[in-house]
Scaffold this motif. Sequence first.
Motif, PDB file in Angstrom:
ATOM      1  N   LYS A 150       0.848  -1.182   0.000  1.00  0.00           N
ATOM      2  CA  LYS A 150       0.000   0.000   0.000  1.00  0.00           C
ATOM      3  C   LYS A 150       0.891   1.242   0.000  1.00  0.00           C
ATOM      4  CE  LYS A 150      -2.202   1.124   3.747  1.00  0.00           C
ATOM      5  NZ  LYS A 150      -3.164   1.083   4.869  1.00  0.00           N
ATOM      6  N   THR A 151       0.785   2.034  -1.059  1.00  0.00           N
ATOM      7  CA  THR A 151       1.596   3.239  -1.176  1.00  0.00           C
ATOM      8  C   THR A 151       1.175   4.260  -0.127  1.00  0.00           C
ATOM      9  OG1 THR A 151       1.823   2.879  -3.563  1.00  0.00           O
ATOM     10  CG2 THR A 151       2.354   5.066  -2.724  1.00  0.00           C
ATOM     11  N   THR A 152       2.156   4.838   0.538  1.00  0.00           N
ATOM     12  CA  THR A 152       1.897   5.831   1.583  1.00  0.00           C
ATOM     13  C   THR A 152       2.373   7.204   1.128  1.00  0.00           C
ATOM     14  OG1 THR A 152       4.046   5.596   2.689  1.00  0.00           O
ATOM     15  CG2 THR A 152       2.324   3.996   3.267  1.00  0.00           C
ATOM     16  N   ASP A 153       2.074   8.216   1.949  1.00  0.00           N
ATOM     17  CA  ASP A 153       2.544   9.584   1.631  1.00  0.00           C
ATOM     18  C   ASP A 153       3.899   9.871   2.273  1.00  0.00           C
ATOM     19  OD1 ASP A 153       1.762   9.599   4.241  1.00  0.00           O
ATOM     20  OD2 ASP A 153       0.353  11.265   4.066  1.00  0.00           O
ATOM     21  N   LYS A 161      11.559   8.775  -3.314  1.00  0.00           N
ATOM     22  CA  LYS A 161      10.371   8.102  -3.832  1.00  0.00           C
ATOM     23  C   LYS A 161       9.431   7.735  -2.682  1.00  0.00           C
ATOM     24  CE  LYS A 161      12.543   6.208  -7.997  1.00  0.00           C
ATOM     25  NZ  LYS A 161      12.862   4.988  -8.774  1.00  0.00           N
ATOM     26  N   PRO A 162       8.140   7.509  -2.986  1.00  0.00           N
ATOM     27  CA  PRO A 162       7.195   7.152  -1.919  1.00  0.00           C
ATOM     28  C   PRO A 162       7.522   5.795  -1.294  1.00  0.00           C
ATOM     29  CG  PRO A 162       6.054   7.549  -4.016  1.00  0.00           C
ATOM     30  CD  PRO A 162       7.497   7.608  -4.294  1.00  0.00           C
ATOM     31  N   VAL A 164       6.287   2.271   0.541  1.00  0.00           N
ATOM     32  CA  VAL A 164       5.163   1.336   0.394  1.00  0.00           C
ATOM     33  C   VAL A 164       5.083   0.448   1.629  1.00  0.00           C
ATOM     34  CG1 VAL A 164       4.190  -0.526  -1.002  1.00  0.00           C
ATOM     35  CG2 VAL A 164       5.424   1.348  -2.110  1.00  0.00           C
ATOM     36  N   CYS A 176      10.982   1.081   0.237  1.00  0.00           N
ATOM     37  CA  CYS A 176      11.002   2.080  -0.831  1.00  0.00           C
ATOM     38  C   CYS A 176      10.393   1.510  -2.108  1.00  0.00           C
ATOM     39  CB  CYS A 176      12.442   2.525  -1.090  1.00  0.00           C
ATOM     40  SG  CYS A 176      12.564   3.811  -2.365  1.00  0.00           S
ATOM     41  N   SER A 177       9.578   2.327  -2.782  1.00  0.00           N
ATOM     42  CA  SER A 177       8.972   1.895  -4.041  1.00  0.00           C
ATOM     43  C   SER A 177      10.006   1.799  -5.155  1.00  0.00           C
ATOM     44  CB  SER A 177       7.854   2.866  -4.453  1.00  0.00           C
ATOM     45  OG  SER A 177       8.365   4.187  -4.600  1.00  0.00           O
TER      46      SER A 177
END
Length: 259
Positions: A150-153, A161-162, A164, A176-177
């Motif tokens: 789930k990608t987070t802010d 990078k966003p 996860v 890290c994504s």
Amino acid sequence: TNGEDESATLPPLEKGQELELLKLEPKQHFTQPPPRYTEATLVKTLEEKGIGRPSTYATILSTIQERGYVEKKQKRLYPTILGRTVNELLVKFFPRILDVGFTAQMEEFLDQIEEGKREWVETLREFYAPFMEELKVAEEKMERVKKTGKTTDIICDRCGKPMVERWSRHGRFLGCSGYPQCRNVIPLDSKGEKMEKREPDKSHPCPMEGCDGYLVKRRGRGGRFFYGCSNYPKCRYTISLEEMERKAKNTNTSHEIKG
């Protein structure tokens, strides 16, 4: 009673009758949870409940450990966060199959089929139809625990990078994504809060020529621990846990001799 005979019955009493207090002994007792399963006690419980067969017990024990559902500490099995989560999801979406009575009944049906007392096609039909309905609902609504993140802010402090949210055998973490180019990870506690990252132990440099990595303890697919280079996959140096401990012991011995 005076405590000498705890099995003695009370004498005849009347409502409102005043009694003489002979002794007052304050005691505090805490209910103890049942002991954690060992491999042996888990197999014994499976046998008592009619789950599995002698030929499948070893596979059951290895599977729950290799998939990270439980960890063995001092011969006892402890459920991991991943194991608890998977169990909750399976019980929620497949209550019929996860029921102990259902599993035992299926074992009995298999015995009857083997003895020629039950038709295997009809048995499969009775199981398959409701199972497919449950599976359809699970595919639509069940949260995927490990495969998808789930990608987070939250932004990676190394590459920008966003981050996860993902799962491993040790629980939730932020990765890290940009993986595998960026391998930054942040562990999360059971509530999903960030945990302070511990500084890695760099006291064992990788012996490979030209490598600036250090050896870290890892767990293999079979559940066995070993040491591998922190620069993996660039450097694939590994050493068994036993050999690493032997080298550390020899090093300490040599230091004592020099001292």
